[in-house]
Design a protein around this motif. Structure first.
Motif, PDB file in Angstrom:
ATOM      1  N   THR B 309       0.855  -1.190   0.000  1.00 33.51           N
ATOM      2  CA  THR B 309       0.000   0.000   0.000  1.00 33.51           C
ATOM      3  C   THR B 309       0.886   1.232   0.000  1.00 33.51           C
ATOM      4  OG1 THR B 309      -0.114  -0.155   2.401  1.00 33.51           O
ATOM      5  CG2 THR B 309      -1.913  -1.140   1.154  1.00 33.51           C
ATOM      6  N   GLY B 394     -13.963   2.475  -4.146  1.00 34.68           N
ATOM      7  CA  GLY B 394     -13.325   1.182  -3.894  1.00 34.68           C
ATOM      8  C   GLY B 394     -12.072   1.237  -3.054  1.00 34.68           C
ATOM      9  N   PHE B 395     -11.705   2.436  -2.608  1.00 34.99           N
ATOM     10  CA  PHE B 395     -10.497   2.505  -1.785  1.00 34.99           C
ATOM     11  C   PHE B 395     -10.826   2.085  -0.361  1.00 34.99           C
ATOM     12  CE2 PHE B 395      -9.769   5.395  -5.324  1.00 34.99           C
ATOM     13  CZ  PHE B 395      -8.619   4.818  -5.825  1.00 34.99           C
ATOM     14  N   THR B 399     -10.628  -5.415  -3.673  1.00 34.50           N
ATOM     15  CA  THR B 399     -11.260  -5.457  -4.994  1.00 34.50           C
ATOM     16  C   THR B 399     -11.871  -6.830  -5.250  1.00 34.50           C
ATOM     17  OG1 THR B 399      -9.290  -6.297  -6.098  1.00 34.50           O
ATOM     18  CG2 THR B 399      -9.465  -3.916  -5.882  1.00 34.50           C
ATOM     19  N   GLU B 406      -4.877 -10.165  -0.642  1.00 33.86           N
ATOM     20  CA  GLU B 406      -4.972  -8.784  -1.085  1.00 33.86           C
ATOM     21  C   GLU B 406      -5.108  -7.875   0.129  1.00 33.86           C
ATOM     22  OE1 GLU B 406      -8.511  -8.031  -3.276  1.00 33.86           O
ATOM     23  OE2 GLU B 406      -7.910  -5.990  -3.783  1.00 33.86           O
ATOM     24  N   PRO B 408      -6.417  -4.156   1.808  1.00 32.02           N
ATOM     25  CA  PRO B 408      -7.443  -3.147   1.521  1.00 32.02           C
ATOM     26  C   PRO B 408      -6.910  -1.719   1.492  1.00 32.02           C
ATOM     27  CG  PRO B 408      -7.631  -3.875   3.774  1.00 32.02           C
ATOM     28  CD  PRO B 408      -6.493  -4.647   3.168  1.00 32.02           C
ATOM     29  N   VAL B 443      -3.136   3.133  -0.720  1.00 28.59           N
ATOM     30  CA  VAL B 443      -3.865   2.370  -1.735  1.00 28.59           C
ATOM     31  C   VAL B 443      -2.941   1.323  -2.349  1.00 28.59           C
ATOM     32  CG1 VAL B 443      -5.311   4.355  -2.296  1.00 28.59           C
ATOM     33  CG2 VAL B 443      -3.262   3.884  -3.657  1.00 28.59           C
ATOM     34  N   GLN B 447      -6.017  -1.298  -6.731  1.00 27.75           N
ATOM     35  CA  GLN B 447      -7.131  -0.382  -6.508  1.00 27.75           C
ATOM     36  C   GLN B 447      -7.049   0.812  -7.464  1.00 27.75           C
ATOM     37  OE1 GLN B 447      -6.484   0.283  -2.326  1.00 27.75           O
ATOM     38  NE2 GLN B 447      -8.253  -0.972  -1.735  1.00 27.75           N
ATOM     39  N   GLN B 450      -8.239  -0.310 -10.776  1.00 27.66           N
ATOM     40  CA  GLN B 450      -9.696  -0.411 -10.737  1.00 27.66           C
ATOM     41  C   GLN B 450     -10.332   0.976 -10.853  1.00 27.66           C
ATOM     42  OE1 GLN B 450     -12.366  -3.089  -8.005  1.00 27.66           O
ATOM     43  NE2 GLN B 450     -11.924  -1.191  -6.914  1.00 27.66           N
TER      44      GLN B 450
END
Lengths: 406, 620
Positions: B309, B394-395, B399, B406, B408, B443, B447, B450
């Motif tokens: 991230t 979507g953050f 996803t 994965e 978040p 992030v 993401q 996306q």
């Protein structure tokens, strides 16, 4: 002669014997079947044993009864001699039993001793001067039986030696021992057994006292017997506690082999699986998986009845059991019928030996009796035992033919 | 010769009769119980005794790309197993010594099993050991070599983070999924883990007759044997050539690239660098290589595309823009003046462009990535709205891509700040920073890709997925998964159009001009995110073609400098390869002819501590 032969021979007995022998041969064939030609080795040998046994049976059957009676003591002496010889010259067998080797022929003297002892005791008890209720005569009878018992137990073939012990009470009982002496002989065993539970012991002592009072014997005798029982009752648990744990374990395993699934328990478990899986109709001849894949140990000797149970099922078991029961009843019938005391007592002896072998052997295959290594008469593979059994049957045929002779 | 009293015998015979009857009744009872009541029980036991069922391992499903090219295959490897019931302690200790195994583990394994079922004690034997044990088979009763499949990666195949690895099931995994038996090989990470149930196939069974000594007597009944079923083959959405190409763009760099098909969410490329050779974790693992991998300061085991991230930097200005437009806080014509710095309280914070952008509107602010404009915009929006829109796009949530582990990321909220700094401990400085994609916001590259897809499709997006379809060996047909379509509620197309227009400007002469693919209209946004690890991370997100989008892309290069200078060219090369199948010759561009200059630092925050603000913001 032929007419004489067929008229005199006991056809009921003979057919029962031949039927059991046939079943035995079939079962030995299945138990040792491997699909190869050499697999008939056991079957062929057993066939030879059967032939020798039948000849021996017929020879004995047609020997004059008086001669048999007269030869009883020398025969007894010979077998005791062989039992002693076995300690010095004996070869150890697969189990605990000992063999005497004569060249390629091997003999198990303990098998010979069974018949010898029965005949000797029968001869002694049939003597006119013997009164079984006299201590001296009782002692002689007991010695006649305990001598081979101790010799065989020392081998140490415990299973076979127990057969001799089993002979004692029925022979004495049949020879007319009165019930009070019988009670004195039998009751200490119960006392020892009940000694492990205080309440059972208490109740049993109460029964003993009642029987003693009922007997109306002298107070001193009653007191001695009672004290004897108390002593046995107190000594047994103490002796048990005195045993080493492994010794206790050995006795417990003997009584309940399934506690030891790797040793004798393995045999019992596999045997139960074989018999149980046979169901009502069995898996079919030569189709028992336990048998044919050799999961059953000693399946052609001691555990041969498992093969019958697996391949012929409950129905097969019933037939064989019925045959044995019929044979035993017939022996009892003859024992009552024959005029000669010697014959009668000997018949009870043979009946007892057969009965003991059959019940202990079959009971063992379903876990109801300890694993003692006693073979099944007529059916198990093995020469000495088969020949000695058939020789006994020769005696029975003889007694049957001479049933009206004194 | 005396006679026995007849009457006595007549009486006493009954005792014998009774005893005979009772004994035989006793036996009869025993047989009745065994043979009539417990037949089934013992029958089963006798079957178990003589019939051994042997599990036959299926072939693990292959992994192929969209063109059916095999990427991950299987090759035989040899394992050593022992039959607990047959093997002797002596043999076992020799084997342990010879193969240098850990005897405690081996004994634990053997003691957990019993009977005739072979227990694997060593896997992926060296060829010389296999030959050794096979040649001296008779010396080691109860020891068997077993052939089992091992993963084989085709030449040129890399991407360890996508495929993942397989290994022996652990007790925890067995507890979670009772279908796993001890000694099973299961997926440990990546696609191998996510699709394990599909890939693993179904074990077969062979029934063999054995005798009491354990000797194999052949099949019990061939009709009863159940053949194993081949595991399902996975068909990836990607063309592996594109993935290879994308990976090659990161030579000597650290970072990630995610490219999604905007029409269905299919993953076109998923790059994470540095990585490692997947072959090194297939089969026997060299402990040296393993310790090198886990101790590597660059964390090659980590899949940066989905697990790392980062602060998104200026790429995130698009979120603020969309939020402000949708909430009608500004119109596209709202102007702000950028003199090259901004006074926030007592602090003066600089725009990356020292001269300043001047008086600019939203489109110009996006194109020039003006920090001052977005500071002001952020302060106008407020944290609550900003958080809501961040989450909308979507953050802060997964996803749902089809590889495990994965992350978040993190979208700070009022609650979060209250908890972190105390109710009044945080300030608008934090908010201003968030608006330009800095601060606590974190992030993943996935993401961001996306988000680019959402922008490309004006709110419609799909769950990203690597696997397009599987070939099912039971039904003997392809199974396609339904596309998971999603839609962002409450953001109008008109507002998307404004932001998209800005993104077009970014590529056409804006900060992202180096991402421009000749002949293709496209949109993009650069970002240069400050981080505590050194040089800023270079970001680029974008989509192409502009009107009928096919590809959404997110690129991050760690500690590499500016987004426009480092990340945008990588995106361009990927897109050129995608659209033209090759790289286009670059025209020589005079630097002066464009206005685009690289972005620089945003507001510096010392350890994320709040900045005291004295001047009320509503004066802006």
């Amino acid at each position: 002669m032929t007419k004489d032969f067929s008229a005199k021979i006991d056809l009921i007995l003979l057919s029962a014997i031949l039927l059991l022998l046939t079943i035995g041969l079939f079962t030995v064939y299945s138990a040792t079947y491997t699909g190869h030609a050499q697999s008939q080795l056991y079957f062929n040998r057993q066939l030879i044993f059967v032939a020798i046994g039948l000849i021996s049976m017929l020879v004995v059957a047609f020997t004059p009864l008086k001669l048999i009676q007269r030869l009883a003591y020398p025969f007894y002496g010979l077998s005791i001699l062989l039992l002693i010889l076995v300690f010095f010259l004996g070869v150890k067998g697969y189990g605990a039993e000992r063999w005497l080797a004569f060249g390629s022929f091997k003999l198990q003297p303990s098998e010979l001793a069974k018949l010898a002892t029965i005949l000797a005791v029968a001869r002694y008890l049939s003597s006119p001067e013997v009164d079984i209720n006299k201590f001296k005569h009782l002692l002689v009878t007991a010695v006649l039986i305990f001598l081979p018992f101790l010799l065989i137990a020392k081998q140490p073939d415990l299973g076979t030696s127990l057969v001799f012990l089993a002979l004692l009470i029925p022979l004495l009982y049949w020879a007319g021992l009165n019930w009070f002496i019988l009670f004195i002989l039998i009751s200490p065993f119960f006392t020892a057994l009940f000694a492990f539970n205080f309440y059972a012991f208490l109740i049993w002592m109460f029964i003993v006292v009642l029987i003693l009072i009922f007997s109306r014997k002298a107070v001193s005798i009653m007191a001695i017997i009672f004290i004897l029982h108390i002593t046995v009752g107190l000594a047994t648990p103490a002796m048990w506690a005195h045993l080493r744990p492994y010794q206790q374990q050995r006795i417990l395993t003997f009584a309940n082999p399934e506690k030891d699934p790797k040793g004798s328990g393995y045999q019992i478990i596999q045997s139960k699986v074989a018999i149980g899986s046979g169901g009502l109709w069995g898996k079919g001849y030569l189709n028992g998986t336990q048998t044919q894949l050799r999961f059953l140990p000693a399946q052609h000797t001691d555990f041969i009845f498992s093969v019958i149970g697996e391949e012929w099922g409950f129905m097969g078991v019933m037939i064989v059991l019925a045959l044995f029961l019929a044979l035993l009843f017939y022996l009892l019938y003859l024992a009552v019928l024959v005029k000669s005391v010697f014959s009668s007592v000997a018949l009870i002896g043979i009946l007892t030996v057969l009965f003991f072998h059959v019940v202990v052997n079959i009971g063992m295959t379903i876990g109801l009796a300890p694993v003692t290594g006693l073979p099944l008469p007529f059916i198990s593979y093995g020469g000495s035992f088969l020949i000695s059994t058939l020789t006994m049957m020769g005696c029975v045929l003889n007694f049957s033919m001479n049933r009206f002779n004194n | 010769m005396r006679e026995l009293p007849r009457r006595l015998l007549e009486r006493r015979k009954y005792v014998f009769i009774a005893l005979l009857f009772l004994s035989f009744l006793f036996l009869l009872g025993g047989f009745t119980k065994l043979q009539l009541y417990n037949t089934e029980f013992y029958l089963q036991k006798s079957i178990n005794n003589s019939i051994r069922s042997i599990e036959i391992y299926p072939v693990r499903g292959l992994i192929k790309d969209r063109n059916g090219n095999i990427l991950v295959d299987n090759r035989p490897s040899f394992a050593l197993s022992v039959i607990p019931k047959t093997v002797s302690t002596q043999t076992l200790s020799y084997v342990i010594h010879h193969l240098d195994l850990d005897s405690a583990t081996v004994y634990k394994r053997i003691n957990q099993n019993f009977g005739f079922r072979p227990v694997i004690i060593a896997r992926d034997l060296l060829p010389r050991d296999v030959v050794d044990f096979e040649e001296r088979r008779l010396e080691f009763p109860g020891v068997l070599t077993i052939v089992e499949p091992k993963r084989y990666y085709m030449p040129g195949v890399n991407s360890p983070h996508i495929f993942g690895s397989i290994g022996e099931v652990t007790q925890v995994e067995q507890l979670l999924s009772p279908i796993y038996k001890q000694g099973d090989i299961v997926g440990k990470s990546g696609l191998e883990k996510k699709y394990d149930l599909s890939l693993r196939g179904t074990k077969g069974l062979e029934y063999k007759r054995i005798d009491a000594s354990g000797k194999d007597l052949g099949y019990y009944d061939e009709n009863r044997n159940i053949p194993p079923i081949h595991g399902n083959d996975l068909y990836l959405y990607m063309d592996y050539k594109m993935q290879c190409f994308a990976e090659s763009l990161f030579t000597g760099r650290q970072g990630a690239l995610v490219a999604l098909d905007t029409r269905n969410g299919g993953v076109l490329a998923l790059v994470s660098k540095p990585d490692f050779d997947p072959r090194s974790l297939s089969g026997r693992i060299n402990p040296e290589i393993w310790s090198k991998l886990i101790n590597d300061p660059h964390h090659p085991l980590y899949s940066r595309a989905i697990q790392s991230t980062y602060p998104p930097g200026s790429t995130y200005k698009l979120v603020a823009a969309l939020a402000a437009l949708q909430e009608k806080i500004i119109t596209p014509h709202w102007h702000a003046y950028c003199p090259g710095y901004y006074k926030l309280g007592r602090r003066i914070i600089h725009c990356w462009k020292v001269k300043g952008h001047g008086n600019i509107d939203l489109l110009q602010a996006i194109k020039g990535s003006c920090n001052v404009y977005f500071y002001q915009l952020g302060l106008k929006i407020g944290l609550d709205v900003w958080t809501r829109y961040s989450k909308k796009f979507g953050f802060g949530s997964l996803t749902g891509i089809d590889i495990p582990n994965e992350k978040p990321g993190l979208v700070p909220s009022i609650d979060y700040f209250n908890k972190l700094y105390g109710e009044h401990g945080w300030t608008r400085g934090n908010l201003a920073n968030l608006a330009i994609g800095q601060g606590e916001l974190l992030v993943t590259p996935l993401q961001m890709a996306q988000f680019a897809m959402i922008l490309a499709n004006r709110g419609i997006y799909y769950k990203p997925h690597l696997v397009d379809h599987v070939y099912d060996y039971v039904d003997k047909k392809m199974i396609h998964f339904p596309a998971a379509v999603k839609y962002i509620q409450g953001v109008s197309e008109k507002n998307y159009d404004v932001v998209r227009e800005g993104m077009r400007e970014v590529v056409n002469g804006g900060t992202g001009w180096q991402a421009k693919v000749r002949g293709i209209e496209m949109g993009g946004k650069t970002g240069t995110s400050q981080n505590p690890h050194g040089e800023p991370h270079a970001w680029f997100i974008g989509f192409a073609p502009f009107d009928k989008p096919e590809v959404a892309i997110a690129v991050i290069v760690e500690n590499a400098g500016s987004g426009g200078g480092v990340a945008a060219p990588i995106a361009r090369q990927f897109l050129e390869k995608y659209f033209y199948g090759k790289l286009l010759p670059r025209p020589i561009v005079k630097r002066d002819s464009t206005q685009a200059v690289e972005e620089t630092e945003p507001l510096k925050l010392d350890n994320f501590n709040p900045i005291p603000i004295t001047v009320p913001i509503d004066s802006l």
